[in-house]
Design a protein around this motif. Sequence first.
Motif, PDB file in Angstrom:
ATOM      1  N   SER A 173       0.818  -1.218   0.000  1.00  0.00           N
ATOM      2  CA  SER A 173       0.000   0.000   0.000  1.00  0.00           C
ATOM      3  C   SER A 173       0.848   1.261   0.000  1.00  0.00           C
ATOM      4  N   TYR A 174       2.090   1.165  -0.459  1.00  0.00           N
ATOM      5  CA  TYR A 174       2.947   2.340  -0.543  1.00  0.00           C
ATOM      6  C   TYR A 174       2.620   3.149  -1.794  1.00  0.00           C
ATOM      7  N   LEU A 175       2.682   4.463  -1.663  1.00  0.00           N
ATOM      8  CA  LEU A 175       2.544   5.358  -2.804  1.00  0.00           C
ATOM      9  C   LEU A 175       3.846   5.422  -3.593  1.00  0.00           C
ATOM     10  N   ASP A 176       4.968   5.448  -2.880  1.00  0.00           N
ATOM     11  CA  ASP A 176       6.278   5.617  -3.480  1.00  0.00           C
ATOM     12  C   ASP A 176       7.066   4.315  -3.365  1.00  0.00           C
ATOM     13  N   SER A 177       7.543   3.789  -4.478  1.00  0.00           N
ATOM     14  CA  SER A 177       8.255   2.508  -4.461  1.00  0.00           C
ATOM     15  C   SER A 177       9.536   2.560  -3.626  1.00  0.00           C
ATOM     16  N   THR A 178      10.126   3.742  -3.468  1.00  0.00           N
ATOM     17  CA  THR A 178      11.349   3.854  -2.668  1.00  0.00           C
ATOM     18  C   THR A 178      11.084   3.656  -1.181  1.00  0.00           C
ATOM     19  N   SER A 179       9.821   3.645  -0.774  1.00  0.00           N
ATOM     20  CA  SER A 179       9.483   3.454   0.639  1.00  0.00           C
ATOM     21  C   SER A 179       9.773   2.037   1.114  1.00  0.00           C
ATOM     22  N   GLN A 180       9.980   1.098   0.177  1.00  0.00           N
ATOM     23  CA  GLN A 180      10.224  -0.295   0.558  1.00  0.00           C
ATOM     24  C   GLN A 180      11.392  -0.422   1.524  1.00  0.00           C
ATOM     25  N   GLY A 225      12.536   2.211   3.386  1.00  0.00           N
ATOM     26  CA  GLY A 225      12.573   3.389   4.235  1.00  0.00           C
ATOM     27  C   GLY A 225      11.972   3.234   5.617  1.00  0.00           C
ATOM     28  N   PHE A 226      11.287   2.118   5.863  1.00  0.00           N
ATOM     29  CA  PHE A 226      10.583   1.969   7.135  1.00  0.00           C
ATOM     30  C   PHE A 226      10.912   0.641   7.794  1.00  0.00           C
ATOM     31  N   GLN A 227      10.971   0.649   9.118  1.00  0.00           N
ATOM     32  CA  GLN A 227      11.152  -0.573   9.902  1.00  0.00           C
ATOM     33  C   GLN A 227      10.000  -0.680  10.885  1.00  0.00           C
ATOM     34  N   TYR A 228       9.414  -1.859  10.949  1.00  0.00           N
ATOM     35  CA  TYR A 228       8.283  -2.103  11.856  1.00  0.00           C
ATOM     36  C   TYR A 228       8.717  -3.125  12.899  1.00  0.00           C
ATOM     37  N   SER A 229       8.499  -2.803  14.169  1.00  0.00           N
ATOM     38  CA  SER A 229       9.108  -3.608  15.218  1.00  0.00           C
ATOM     39  C   SER A 229       8.130  -4.290  16.151  1.00  0.00           C
ATOM     40  N   GLN A 230       6.877  -3.942  16.132  1.00  0.00           N
ATOM     41  CA  GLN A 230       5.902  -4.540  17.043  1.00  0.00           C
ATOM     42  C   GLN A 230       4.580  -4.686  16.309  1.00  0.00           C
ATOM     43  N   ALA A 231       3.837  -5.713  16.612  1.00  0.00           N
ATOM     44  CA  ALA A 231       2.520  -5.899  16.004  1.00  0.00           C
ATOM     45  C   ALA A 231       1.564  -6.511  17.012  1.00  0.00           C
ATOM     46  N   ILE A 232       0.370  -5.960  17.098  1.00  0.00           N
ATOM     47  CA  ILE A 232      -0.688  -6.496  17.956  1.00  0.00           C
ATOM     48  C   ILE A 232      -1.948  -6.636  17.121  1.00  0.00           C
ATOM     49  N   SER A 244      -6.040   7.350   5.771  1.00  0.00           N
ATOM     50  CA  SER A 244      -5.123   7.397   4.635  1.00  0.00           C
ATOM     51  C   SER A 244      -5.203   6.151   3.757  1.00  0.00           C
ATOM     52  N   LYS A 245      -5.120   6.396   2.449  1.00  0.00           N
ATOM     53  CA  LYS A 245      -5.119   5.306   1.473  1.00  0.00           C
ATOM     54  C   LYS A 245      -3.761   4.631   1.404  1.00  0.00           C
ATOM     55  N   TYR A 246      -2.674   5.408   1.580  1.00  0.00           N
ATOM     56  CA  TYR A 246      -1.321   4.885   1.409  1.00  0.00           C
ATOM     57  C   TYR A 246      -0.602   4.770   2.752  1.00  0.00           C
ATOM     58  N   ALA A 247       0.170   3.682   2.903  1.00  0.00           N
ATOM     59  CA  ALA A 247       0.838   3.402   4.172  1.00  0.00           C
ATOM     60  C   ALA A 247       2.111   4.202   4.367  1.00  0.00           C
ATOM     61  N   ASP A 248       2.565   4.930   3.333  1.00  0.00           N
ATOM     62  CA  ASP A 248       3.759   5.767   3.462  1.00  0.00           C
ATOM     63  C   ASP A 248       3.431   7.242   3.282  1.00  0.00           C
ATOM     64  N   CYS A 249       2.160   7.563   3.351  1.00  0.00           N
ATOM     65  CA  CYS A 249       1.708   8.954   3.173  1.00  0.00           C
ATOM     66  C   CYS A 249       0.691   9.246   4.267  1.00  0.00           C
ATOM     67  N   HIS A 295      11.158  12.280   8.620  1.00  0.00           N
ATOM     68  CA  HIS A 295      12.601  12.443   8.667  1.00  0.00           C
ATOM     69  C   HIS A 295      13.263  11.224   9.284  1.00  0.00           C
ATOM     70  N   HIS A 296      14.553  11.074   9.007  1.00  0.00           N
ATOM     71  CA  HIS A 296      15.313   9.934   9.497  1.00  0.00           C
ATOM     72  C   HIS A 296      15.307   9.894  11.029  1.00  0.00           C
ATOM     73  N   GLY A 297      15.010   8.731  11.572  1.00  0.00           N
ATOM     74  CA  GLY A 297      15.010   8.565  13.020  1.00  0.00           C
ATOM     75  C   GLY A 297      13.660   8.787  13.677  1.00  0.00           C
ATOM     76  N   LYS A 298      12.692   9.286  12.925  1.00  0.00           N
ATOM     77  CA  LYS A 298      11.368   9.523  13.503  1.00  0.00           C
ATOM     78  C   LYS A 298      10.657   8.188  13.719  1.00  0.00           C
ATOM     79  N   SER A 299       9.912   8.097  14.791  1.00  0.00           N
ATOM     80  CA  SER A 299       9.138   6.897  15.072  1.00  0.00           C
ATOM     81  C   SER A 299       7.676   7.267  15.284  1.00  0.00           C
TER      82      SER A 299
END
Length: 218
Positions: free
Chosen positions: A37-44, A46-53, A124-129, A136-140
């Motif tokens: 569900s990314y809008l931008d292919s470069t987002s692949q 760009g993100f790290q996911y660490s927890q899921a419930i 939001s429709k997109y998971a990176d927007c 920014h880098h380092g934001k959580s």
Amino acid sequence: QREYFQLVLPFLPAGFPAESEESGSLLQRAVAVLQSSYLDSTSQDGFQYSQAILVENDLFLSELKAFARAKEAAGYSQEELQETFAFLLFDKEEEAKEVCQTGLRVNSSSISTLGDPAKGVYISKYADCLHPRPWHHGKSGYIVICKLIKGKVRVIAENSTTTSTCPSPGYDCHVSNHGPTKSSPCQAFEQSQYYVYEVSGGSTAERPRQVCPYIFLA
């Protein structure tokens, strides 16, 4: 090292029950939903996911199904009744968990370009927007993946006046007639929103049944 956790809320057991599957497989499933569900292919990368419930609220699930049954009886097509995913971002963990517990309610958005936020909800429709400002880098943050039945969708022009657009009779969702502009994070965010509402008996629901929290991630 990635951390997996289970949240127990004794005061609201319907919000986050014990997970019915391994956290690892849940995280993989959630990441697959996000990446598709990314809008931008470069987002692949760009993100790290660490927890899921897994969010399982019997009330929300039953109301989502009831909404689908009612709209099917009203003659909606299978395409209009198809479940899809939409996304919410929160800076604070407790805000994300509150939505999982109480549902997405009106008056929760500062956006008004697609409809009155006092009569509907934005998601939001997109998971990176997920935010009007650049990530920014380092934001959580914390993401809530929601199941969504869009129903009948009306494409409308964005309204930047002080008089917000009202929900459209016979429809369940507004989307922008402009595609998201990647060069402007704020415009891309606003142009890729779903404005979702539920009108019954001349009044709008405080919590539209067609939006159902599904997975909470960090």
